[in-house]
Design an enzyme around this catalytic site. Structure first.
Site, PDB file in Angstrom:
ATOM      1  N   SER A 142     -39.080 -84.068 -36.145  1.00 47.46           N
ATOM      2  CA  SER A 142     -39.136 -85.246 -36.998  1.00 47.46           C
ATOM      3  C   SER A 142     -40.474 -85.944 -36.811  1.00 47.46           C
ATOM      4  CB  SER A 142     -38.002 -86.216 -36.646  1.00 47.46           C
ATOM      5  OG  SER A 142     -38.177 -87.456 -37.301  1.00 47.46           O
ATOM      6  N   TYR A 156     -33.441 -91.302 -30.754  1.00 50.10           N
ATOM      7  CA  TYR A 156     -33.630 -90.210 -31.714  1.00 50.10           C
ATOM      8  C   TYR A 156     -35.076 -89.722 -31.667  1.00 50.10           C
ATOM      9  CZ  TYR A 156     -34.115 -87.856 -36.247  1.00 50.10           C
ATOM     10  OH  TYR A 156     -34.391 -86.948 -37.240  1.00 50.10           O
ATOM     11  N   LYS A 160     -36.509 -85.967 -30.481  1.00 52.85           N
ATOM     12  CA  LYS A 160     -37.295 -85.091 -31.348  1.00 52.85           C
ATOM     13  C   LYS A 160     -38.648 -84.758 -30.722  1.00 52.85           C
ATOM     14  CE  LYS A 160     -34.404 -84.545 -34.768  1.00 52.85           C
ATOM     15  NZ  LYS A 160     -33.890 -83.206 -35.158  1.00 52.85           N
TER      16      LYS A 160
END
Length: 250
Positions: A142, A156, A160
């Site tokens: 991401s 998150y 990533k």
């Protein structure tokens, strides 16, 4: 080992959103697809739509945060399809929460799905692919893991970023054994997840802030994955292909 005419691809988080786009693209391109998802019913429905006979598409319920379930997935896919050639680690969990409000429990949960799930899947399927002497692994990272964005949650973003490092580690380890390991790093996509996080009323403003003036198209990400998963990408390993519309240039 050379790639067979018809390859078998395992896609985690493959029942909807970006994962669904990847599954559809690989299936259209001639792959047999194992659709692994926490929502087993959705995985079964997509498989039924693609091939009601089950010969080229099959759904599997799996929680990627549980290594034993990933090991079971590998066993089931090999039993059903006989072999595996491609692994796409797409399953992910997003919790949009201010950084200083993230609890220890939520951090562990997000890391278990996003990073540990990817790492263990790379181990489990990577060992099989290395024994066979051929394979393709594509990890979905991401933009948040590259620029430290916290809109989708600091845990998150961290998970990533860890995936990007693990991609390089596995690429080095498996390169001499015929297995390539790469990552695709999308920016904001026109997907249910982004719509949910940003809110429908804010999508136009988000698009205007992207240099190309639009949200990403999951179908384009799927094309990138298909290329990295192809026999022709034999010399590409340890790479991260960006698809962020110009938000992050390096």
């Amino acid at each position: 080992m050379t790639a067979p005419a018809r390859q078998v691809a395992v896609v985690t988080g493959g029942a909807n959103g970006l994962g669904e786009a990847i599954v559809r693209r690989l299936h259209t391109g001639g792959c047999q697809v194992a659709i692994a998802d926490l929502d087993g019913s959705a995985a079964d429905s997509l498989a039924e739509e693609l091939d009601g006979s089950g010969a080229t598409a099959k759904g599997y319920p799996v929680d990627v945060s549980v290594p034993a379930e990933l090991a079971g997935l590998r066993t089931e896919v090999l039993d059903d399809f006989g072999e595996v050639h491609i692994l796409v680690n797409n399953a992910a969990l997003t919790r949009a929460r201010p950084l200083l409000e993230i609890t220890a429990e939520e951090l562990e949960t997000v890391m278990a799905v996003n990073f540990s799930g990817t790492f263990h899947a790379c181990q489990l399927f990577g060992s099989y692919l290395a024994e066979r002497g051929y394979g393709r692994i594509v990890n979905i990272a991401s933009l948040a893991g590259q620029n430290g964005g916290t809109t989708t949650g600091g845990h998150y973003a961290s998970s990533k970023g860890a995936i990007l490092t693990a991609t390089k580690v596995f690429a080095r380890e498996l390169a001499a054994r015929g297995v390539t390991v790469n990552a695709v790093s999308p920016g904001p996509q026109d997907s249910p997840a982004v719509h949910s996080i940003v809110g429908e009323d804010n999508l136009d403003a988000l698009a205007r802030n992207i240099p190309v003036g639009r949200l990403g198209d999951p179908a384009f990400i799927a094309e990138m994955v298909a290329l990295l998963a192809s026999p022709g990408a034999a010399s590409v390993t340890g790479a991260c292909w960006d698809a962020n519309g110009g938000l992050y240039l390096r």
